[in-house]
Scaffold this active site. Structure first.
Site, PDB file in Angstrom:
ATOM      1  N   ASP A 259     -11.462  -2.040   2.934  1.00 51.94           N
ATOM      2  CA  ASP A 259     -11.036  -1.127   3.991  1.00 51.94           C
ATOM      3  C   ASP A 259     -12.113  -0.046   4.059  1.00 51.94           C
ATOM      4  O   ASP A 259     -12.147   0.860   3.225  1.00 51.94           O
ATOM      5  CB  ASP A 259      -9.673  -0.521   3.653  1.00 51.94           C
ATOM      6  CG  ASP A 259      -9.217   0.495   4.685  1.00 51.94           C
ATOM      7  OD1 ASP A 259      -9.441   0.272   5.890  1.00 51.94           O
ATOM      8  OD2 ASP A 259      -8.644   1.530   4.280  1.00 51.94           O
TER       9      ASP A 259
ATOM     10  N   GLU B  52     -11.916  -5.016   7.125  1.00 48.72           N
ATOM     11  CA  GLU B  52     -11.260  -4.529   8.331  1.00 48.72           C
ATOM     12  C   GLU B  52     -12.315  -4.044   9.313  1.00 48.72           C
ATOM     13  O   GLU B  52     -13.253  -3.340   8.939  1.00 48.72           O
ATOM     14  CB  GLU B  52     -10.304  -3.384   7.992  1.00 48.72           C
ATOM     15  CG  GLU B  52      -9.548  -2.880   9.189  1.00 48.72           C
ATOM     16  CD  GLU B  52      -8.512  -1.829   8.828  1.00 48.72           C
ATOM     17  OE1 GLU B  52      -8.200  -1.011   9.716  1.00 48.72           O
ATOM     18  OE2 GLU B  52      -8.029  -1.812   7.686  1.00 48.72           O
TER      19      GLU B  52
ATOM     20  N   ASP C  48      -5.771   3.692   0.893  1.00 47.20           N
ATOM     21  CA  ASP C  48      -7.012   2.971   1.190  1.00 47.20           C
ATOM     22  C   ASP C  48      -7.106   1.713   0.315  1.00 47.20           C
ATOM     23  O   ASP C  48      -7.529   0.657   0.772  1.00 47.20           O
ATOM     24  CB  ASP C  48      -8.230   3.868   0.981  1.00 47.20           C
ATOM     25  CG  ASP C  48      -8.234   5.037   1.953  1.00 47.20           C
ATOM     26  OD1 ASP C  48      -8.217   4.793   3.168  1.00 47.20           O
ATOM     27  OD2 ASP C  48      -8.244   6.192   1.495  1.00 47.20           O
TER      28      ASP C  48
END
Length: 177
Positions: free
Chosen positions: A7, A67, A139
């Site tokens: 991420d 992502e 996160d």
């Protein structure tokens, strides 16, 4: 198969390492890379790239899932996330590790069943599905969600064997606590 999920973030880049054997998913590691905010952006990017390289050396993942940044209200923030993404992807490609990108909505849909789920909902579902107890931040949990999304997309194949969350649950009752 070992999957490294990322991420991306300039302040906190989440990572999650998942081992997938058949339908069994085991968390090997998860956390964040947190370069000091006082550092110049280019130095933070370098630190993130080096940390991902170290994670690759440590866990030898077969694949990396990341992502994709999405366009919000702040174009500069999106561009910075794209730079983080580039450093992460380069680290993976330097090790000949395939990289797959996922939109945030697709990740949330794969884990929660709702593409508009809040980060807290994603963490709640990850705890239930992966038997997690230690909260290492949103996160880190988002990165685990990226890895889990990839595991399920690989399992489902290119056409997607599951048309809905309900059909996935029906086919995999042992994965839901």
């Amino acid at each position: 198969m070992i999957i490294l999920g990322i991420d991306p973030g300039t302040r906190h880049t989440g990572f999650g390492v998942l081992n997938v054997e058949g339908k069994r998913e085991t968390v090997l590691d998860y956390g964040t890379v947190d370069p000091p905010a006082k550092l110049d952006l280019m130095v933070r990017l370098q630190k993130i790239g080096e940390a991902v390289d170290a994670l690759i050396e440590k866990h030898t993942p077969d694949e990396l899932a990341i992502e994709m940044p999405f366009m919000g209200k702040n174009a500069q923030a999106m561009l910075k996330l794209g730079q983080v993404q580039g450093f992460v992807m380069k680290a993976a490609l330097d090790h000949q590790i395939p990289v797959t990108q996922y939109a945030p909505r697709e990740i949330k849909k794969a884990v929660v069943g709702n593409g508009n789920a809040a980060k807290e909902q994603v963490w709640f579902m990850l705890r239930a599905q992966l038997d997690l107890t230690e909260d290492r931040g949103l996160d880190a949990s988002d990165a685990l969600a990226v890895a889990l999304c990839h595991a399920r997309r690989v399992e489902a194949g290119p056409t997607g064997k599951f048309k809905s969350w309900a059909s996935f649950v029906a086919a995999n009752p042992d994965r839901i606590a």
